[in-house]
Design a protein around this motif. Structure first.
Motif, mmCIF file in Angstrom:
data_model
loop_
_atom_site.group_PDB
_atom_site.id
_atom_site.type_symbol
_atom_site.label_atom_id
_atom_site.label_comp_id
_atom_site.label_asym_id
_atom_site.label_seq_id
_atom_site.Cartn_x
_atom_site.Cartn_y
_atom_site.Cartn_z
ATOM 1 N N LEU A 300 114.235 -28.944 37.026
ATOM 2 C CA LEU A 300 115.413 -28.416 37.714
ATOM 3 C C LEU A 300 114.978 -27.395 38.756
ATOM 4 O O LEU A 300 114.071 -26.599 38.501
ATOM 5 N N THR A 301 115.625 -27.418 39.911
ATOM 6 C CA THR A 301 115.444 -26.350 40.891
ATOM 7 C C THR A 301 116.812 -25.754 41.158
ATOM 8 O O THR A 301 117.740 -26.459 41.575
ATOM 9 N N THR A 302 116.937 -24.454 40.870
ATOM 10 C CA THR A 302 118.248 -23.801 40.931
ATOM 11 C C THR A 302 118.136 -22.456 41.630
ATOM 12 O O THR A 302 117.043 -21.939 41.852
ATOM 13 N N HIS A 303 119.278 -21.895 41.943
ATOM 14 C CA HIS A 303 119.329 -20.509 42.429
ATOM 15 C C HIS A 303 118.850 -19.576 41.293
ATOM 16 O O HIS A 303 119.099 -19.870 40.124
ATOM 17 N N PRO A 304 118.173 -18.470 41.643
ATOM 18 C CA PRO A 304 117.669 -17.563 40.591
ATOM 19 C C PRO A 304 118.744 -17.089 39.609
ATOM 20 O O PRO A 304 118.472 -16.880 38.425
ATOM 21 N N LEU A 305 119.984 -16.934 40.088
ATOM 22 C CA LEU A 305 121.063 -16.459 39.215
ATOM 23 C C LEU A 305 121.264 -17.383 38.009
ATOM 24 O O LEU A 305 121.631 -16.927 36.925
ATOM 25 N N VAL A 306 121.017 -18.666 38.221
ATOM 26 C CA VAL A 306 121.228 -19.634 37.139
ATOM 27 C C VAL A 306 120.312 -19.313 35.960
ATOM 28 O O VAL A 306 120.743 -19.291 34.801
ATOM 29 N N LEU A 307 119.069 -19.002 36.268
ATOM 30 C CA LEU A 307 118.128 -18.681 35.184
ATOM 31 C C LEU A 307 118.368 -17.291 34.629
ATOM 32 O O LEU A 307 118.173 -17.040 33.440
ATOM 33 N N GLU A 308 118.818 -16.415 35.493
ATOM 34 C CA GLU A 308 119.113 -15.057 35.030
ATOM 35 C C GLU A 308 120.247 -15.087 33.997
ATOM 36 O O GLU A 308 120.202 -14.415 32.980
ATOM 37 N N THR A 310 121.531 -17.981 32.442
ATOM 38 C CA THR A 310 121.529 -19.053 31.447
ATOM 39 C C THR A 310 120.109 -19.520 31.161
ATOM 40 O O THR A 310 119.851 -20.703 30.983
ATOM 41 N N GLY A 311 119.180 -18.575 31.108
ATOM 42 C CA GLY A 311 117.777 -18.920 30.934
ATOM 43 C C GLY A 311 117.299 -18.919 29.489
ATOM 44 O O GLY A 311 116.088 -18.834 29.253
ATOM 45 N N PHE A 323 124.354 -20.460 27.122
ATOM 46 C CA PHE A 323 123.559 -19.660 28.050
ATOM 47 C C PHE A 323 122.165 -20.242 28.203
ATOM 48 O O PHE A 323 121.212 -19.543 28.495
ATOM 49 N N SER A 324 122.072 -21.552 27.978
ATOM 50 C CA SER A 324 120.799 -22.251 28.095
ATOM 51 C C SER A 324 120.969 -23.469 28.989
ATOM 52 O O SER A 324 121.579 -24.476 28.601
ATOM 53 N N VAL A 325 120.451 -23.355 30.199
ATOM 54 C CA VAL A 325 120.493 -24.509 31.092
ATOM 55 C C VAL A 325 119.616 -25.623 30.522
ATOM 56 O O VAL A 325 119.838 -26.808 30.786
ATOM 57 N N TYR A 326 118.642 -25.256 29.698
ATOM 58 C CA TYR A 326 117.732 -26.236 29.084
ATOM 59 C C TYR A 326 118.483 -27.112 28.076
ATOM 60 O O TYR A 326 118.414 -28.335 28.109
#
Lengths: 454, 454
Positions: A300-308, A310-311, A323-326
């Motif tokens: 996945l390539t996302t905006h940094p906010l996504v991982l911040e 929901t990482g 809260f886990s994009v994974y």
């Protein structure tokens, strides 16, 4: 420090809006906002978070004039506002004002509907107050976003309390000065920290905003005074809780351009920033069929906010799964599910989903828009498939249709109150403008003796 | 971002403190804190601010298990905590932790005594929880003061909610994890803006802190979870609401050095920063006798904070008078009064006091200590008299004696409940440690049927 008379002008507008001043298309979005909220409140009603909150507040309930949607318990108006606000948010499935990530209906509708049960109002008047409340919280949010949010405030709570105060204050007929006091009382209760994300306390924020906003209006009605400049004063809300203050966002075009018309409804029961990923993974699953079992890696390539936001790499509970994009990517690829059932403890701990989850890589790229994602699947044979999601379903560019809003409502509410009552609540919510008594929606959504008798 | 496990270690301490762990002199200061608070709550009970709050909340009260001190109304525990917190602060006559300008008892005692009426506890256990609550709020205040206060937060509300949660949480027997949740729920409700000073909403802050802190403890007890690091997390209380975080102030010497032993009690019914001025003006009045009528001009030199907080040049109401060093000086010189009766609408608008007030000049000098003042009187004949107050009566250096605490209690309580009941409340409060049921103090302080029968 000079600033326009923000609180006074805003209060003036709130108390002056007539039903006819709200354009038809804005009223229509207001109804969709209300229907979506009611579905989420019923859908979340059986969650353990709501059970725990009820255990805590029940011993303190006053006259039980208001319903807890999707449940048999009744509470006083203020506690019902709290509980409905909690349940409407607990599945992270509610509405979103995308400019600010405010979830507008939780604070406003939870407060207003509880008040409507004790102090009856027509569905038409109800809807006007609902739209006004949403407008107020989104505009105040715009004035301080993103600095305010970046600092760590959960803006749904901090801006939401103003929306609830405005909606209830207008509904009970405050004059301008008392509305200013109500906004001042809201300003001094604006609270909610993002540290609470991933715990039950996140849902507490819209609930408490609803309760505190309603309380602010009732205090002002009783003559409990407050600052007349709670929003813009040097030590008021905007200056103390944010380094950005753009008061034009609050006052410019008030009553002409409508933030309330920009509301959106989540198709998936989790943080909005994961939605492009789930949308893309669902589409890939449809396209791939059996080949989905051959995925070796997900990139996945996302905006940094996504991982911040929901990482969470290894969520242990359903709530953490939100809260886990994974997890979300893995679950969408393997099951196609992004609804509340995708975020149960069971689903988060399902071996095949955990296994693929551990093979999801996510890269933060500031050049990627917050609402977009690039997904690349690598198969065992080394081949790859890529998908770019510019905007997810549910966004302003690809809004849910009325039918999709109804389907979302039905899907979650049926699990809690069954098909028959779900249909009755849905009909009442879509028809709220025609009701002589808006509180009827709440009573229709309560379970127990009354529902059983119908 | 590394920080010690502040919330966990603090919670561990809170739940582990035994009655015997609190040294006798700290317990004694705790009793003085409680007596002073009870006097202020009774003294403020007939204020219009309390009337307005009661009008607003009465329709929502749950089971009326708790007393509103100095009044006949009873409310549920949470609303009683709110009301007693408001009345204890409304005359600006309560206690002060001078390092932080926190008024510690309002949030803590208001919550704990209301809880004690519904869930009986011994006076000894009550006092330990009271001291622990005060300790917690003052230490958290120390960790973020002065940046937090300078930013615009009313620290009595924002730190107070932690004290209330700690006191109630300990009293109801939370374990460490649940105490961490309670502190997390408190963190996310920490609120109160200094913009509200001069309105009824200022008193709302300690009241709401009491109510919200108690609610935090009850939610945690019911299993409503929250962050385990609400104080120190990157998006927790200290980082979001302050640019200063000194966690050593919270954890160092916990249980060995006691902030709760540093509490002080105002001899005058207004902001603590005016106290040196009133003390000096009272002394000058004593010394001058008749010559007081010949004053042409009053020149004050104070720390800048004094004018920032109490620089109202032309107060119109008694409440505004509390924020006017000009009125306070004039009133003390002409009447000798610094008690609640010095801050009535009538006194603020008395022609002779207004006339002298307009001849008071105040100069801010950063070299002047916050707790000091230089007063120079210029007489009509051109002669002058000067007085320097290094520390005012009521400060840590010149604390009120027990007799003075009792006299202050009696002076204000008699105006509300008469001499007989005042004596009974005062006896009960001083003897709280010997009571089998601490709630007895609240019942003794209620008026109406029960009081009349005694």
């Amino acid at each position: 420090m000079t600033s326009p008379a923000v609180t006074r002008n805003l209060a003036d507008w709130i108390v002056g809006v007539r039903d006819d001043d709200v354009p038809a298309e804005v009223r229509r979005e207001g109804v969709r906002t209300f229907v979506n909220w009611a579905g989420c409140a019923v859908g979340g009603a059986s969650h353990e978070t709501v059970d725990a909150a009820l255990r805590a507040v029940d011993p303190f309930s006053g006259p039980r004039k208001a319903s807890v949607l999707g449940r048999s318990e009744r509470l006083d108006v203020l506690h019902a506002a709290l509980l409905n606000g909690i349940s409407s948010h607990v599945l992270d499935y509610d509405d979103t004002h995308l400019k600010t990530i405010i979830h507008p209906a939780g604070p406003v509708a939870s407060a207003l509907l509880a008040v409507a049960e004790a102090r009856p109002m027509s569905g038409r008047a109800f809807l006007t107050s609902l739209v006004v409340g949403v407008e107020v919280e989104c505009r105040i949010g715009n004035a301080v976003y993103p600095d305010h949010y970046d600092r760590g405030w959960h803006i749904t709570g901090t801006a939401g309390v103003f929306g609830a105060a405005a909606a209830v204050g207008r509904a009970i007929g405050l004059d301008t000065t008392r509305m200013q006091w109500a906004l001042g009382l809201a300003a001094t209760q604006a609270s909610g920290l993002r540290e609470m994300f991933g715990t039950m306390t996140k849902s507490f924020h819209p609930g408490r905003a609803a309760q505190n906003g309603a309380m602010s209006a009732f205090l002002a009605e009783a003559g409990y005074d407050s600052s007349l400049q709670g929003i813009e004063a040097p030590r008021g809300f905007a200056n103390v809780l944010s380094d950005k203050q753009d008061y034009g966002e609050i006052l410019d075009g008030l009553g002409r351009s409508w933030e309330a018309a920009l509301n959106s409804y989540k198709p998936f029961a989790c943080g909005i920033v994961i939605h492009p990923t789930i949308d893309g993974c669902q589409q890939l699953r449809e396209e791939l069929g059996e080949r989905v079992s051959e995925i070796a890696e997900v990139r996945l390539t996302t905006h940094p906010l996504v991982l911040e936001l929901t990482g969470k790499r290894t969520p242990k509970t359903g709530l953490e799964g939100k809260f886990s994009v994974y997890h979300s990517a893995s679950c969408a690829l393997l099951t196609g599910d992004g609804s509340p059932t995708a975020f149960t403890d069971e689903m988060v701990n399902r071996p095949d989903i955990m296994d693929l989850r551990d093979r999801v890589q996510a890269t933060a790229d500031p050049a990627c828009h917050e609402a977009s994602v690039d997904i690349e699947l690598v198969f065992r044979d080394g081949s790859t498939v890529a998908k770019h999601i510019e905007r997810a379903i549910g966004s302003r560019e690809k809004p849910l249709s009325d039918e999709q809003v109804s389907a979302k409502f039905t899907h979650q509410a049926e699990l809690v109150v069954g098909a028959d009552q779900t249909r009755r609540i849905l009909d009442a919510a879509w028809g709220v403008e025609d009701l002589a008594d808006a509180g009827e929606v709440a009573r229709t959504a309560a379970t127990g003796a009354r529902a059983a008798a119908e």
